[in-house]
Design a protein around this motif. Structure first.
Motif, mmCIF file in Angstrom:
data_model
loop_
_atom_site.group_PDB
_atom_site.id
_atom_site.type_symbol
_atom_site.label_atom_id
_atom_site.label_comp_id
_atom_site.label_asym_id
_atom_site.label_seq_id
_atom_site.Cartn_x
_atom_site.Cartn_y
_atom_site.Cartn_z
ATOM 1 N N GLU A 78 -3.811 -4.647 -5.340
ATOM 2 C CA GLU A 78 -3.372 -3.697 -4.318
ATOM 3 C C GLU A 78 -2.724 -2.473 -4.965
ATOM 4 O O GLU A 78 -2.957 -1.339 -4.528
ATOM 5 N N LYS A 79 -1.941 -2.694 -6.024
ATOM 6 C CA LYS A 79 -1.334 -1.562 -6.748
ATOM 7 C C LYS A 79 -2.407 -0.674 -7.350
ATOM 8 O O LYS A 79 -2.297 0.553 -7.326
ATOM 9 N N ASN A 98 -3.999 1.304 -4.597
ATOM 10 C CA ASN A 98 -3.071 2.358 -4.169
ATOM 11 C C ASN A 98 -3.012 3.493 -5.187
ATOM 12 O O ASN A 98 -2.926 4.667 -4.807
ATOM 13 N N GLN A 114 -6.121 5.579 -4.748
ATOM 14 C CA GLN A 114 -6.001 6.399 -3.553
ATOM 15 C C GLN A 114 -5.026 7.554 -3.782
ATOM 16 O O GLN A 114 -5.275 8.674 -3.342
#
Length: 178
Positions: free
Chosen positions: A136-137, A140, A143
């Motif tokens: 997820e990091k 992120n 993004q």
């Protein structure tokens, strides 16, 4: 009277909860019973068993026949091991204290094994959560990088537009001055 140790179903649809009961073999599954000696909840991981050990041992020694599932439950709880050890005491192979010591050692070893399994499961869960967090990091960060590039492009376009306006204004001033 043929006595059986069996499960009596309770709970709701899709969520079974069982009582471990002593009943006549001719009685219906959820019908009349002689004695309730425990409960069995297969919905938890691992399955939860609450058993009156002394009464279960008594009924096994008297000759009550358990169903297959109940036999596995009683075996897992150590009722059959205790029956076996008490047979050794009756034959004179060892005394009652040795019997209890062997049973306690077995119970402690079994508990250690269960604790190791629980710890391994918890560790695997933590590692999976850490891996998911890392992924997820990473997503992120990607993004954020895309957003930063987009903002930089917008800022460059805005600066270019302002520079073009300033150049037009300067050109207008020069034409007005001439």
């Amino acid at each position: 009277m043929a006595t059986k140790i069996r499960l009596q179903r309770g709970g709701r649809k899709g969520y079974a909860f069982y009582s471990i009961v002593i009943a006549d073999a001719r009685a219906p599954r959820d019908g009349r019973f002689t004695e309730k000696i425990g409960t069995y909840n297969p919905n938890t991981n691992p399955a939860t068993v609450d058993l009156n050990f002394e009464r279960a041992l008594y009924w096994v020694n008297v000759g009550a026949q358990p169903t297959d599932t109940v036999r596995n439950i009683l075996s897992r709880e150590g009722v059959y091991l205790m029956k076996h050890l008490q047979g050794g005491v009756k034959k004179g192979a060892f005394d009652e204290a040795t019997c209890q010591k062997k049973f306690d050692a077995w119970k402690a070893d079994k508990q250690n094994g269960l604790n190791k399994v629980r710890e391994a499961e918890a560790k695997a869960k933590r590692e999976a959560a850490a891996k998911e967090l890392e992924q997820e990091k990473q997503i992120n960060a990607e993004q954020a990088k895309k957003v930063a590039e987009k903002k930089a492009a917008e800022a460059a376009a805005k600066a270019e537009a302002e520079a073009a306006k300033a150049a037009e204004a300067q050109a207008a001033e020069q034409t007005a001055a001439e």
